[in-house]
Scaffold this motif. Sequence first.
Motif: not given
Length: 304
Positions: A42-43, A45-46, A49
């Motif tokens: 998730g990190f 992906e952040f 982004f």
Amino acid sequence: MTGPSQRGAREDARQLTAVELALDRGAHRLLAGASERGIRAGFIEFLVFGAKQAWACIFGAALLAAIVAARLWYPDDAALARNDALTIAAVVIQVVMVATRLESGRELWVIVLFHLTGTVMEIFKTDVGSWSYDGDGVLRIAGVPLFTGFMYAAVGSYMVRVYRLFDLGFTRYPRRWLTVVVAVAIYANFFTHHFIVDLRWVLVAAVVVVWWPTVMHFRVWRRTPRMPVLVSFVLVALFIWFAENIATWAGAWLYPDQLDGWHLVSPSKLVSWFLLMIISVVLVTLVYPPRPPRSSSDNSAASS
């Protein structure tokens, strides 16, 4: 025989510029062994982004940096007026973007169109006293420095790049002819509200009704989140308002209530930026027609 996943991946590659394709390949090699689940995934992906958003903003960020630098360090007694220096800097940034293939020729057309529509509005708005610029410089039209059109072009640049970098897809997107009608009405109201009733709130309601069912799907890396497209309009308008505050602090232009001293731009301007966003979105759809989101298999192939 070529399957749909392979076609989707190759279509992504064709949409990237040469420089972006090289960066994309490097990023994929770097992240090849990254986990697909958990906090670390998730990190990542952040971070991806944020990197894509920063890359999409490169034109506007460079122009804003030039405006701030001119405020802080440009000498008052320079032979070349500050506004003319900013115009030259804006032209150089645009030329570098195209020459280094950071921007595609296809995108340049919509950016030029946004530049022209913005300049026309600037000439009118300064004439009626909505805001003003310093009087120095010769690179101007009817009192409007030519660099101002590049500020609108920066918005257009962001919009076309974010569409491409995030592989945007939409469900229940409204018919394009209807969006064009709304955009034309919004643009007209920026002029006509000085003489007749201001219809901005009617137009905001029209935007909400027309785009209410639409959901935007944006591929980050492995994941493709989604959100109501109206939320994205509000978020981008808020971001532009922040940039506007920096630009007015730097003296790029001033509103009448800032002439005696700078202060934050009224939050009511968010409505204007929200409506301007619709114009930019519709212009972008002339270059990149809205399409449905890719299937999960296509996304997997594009990110592999």
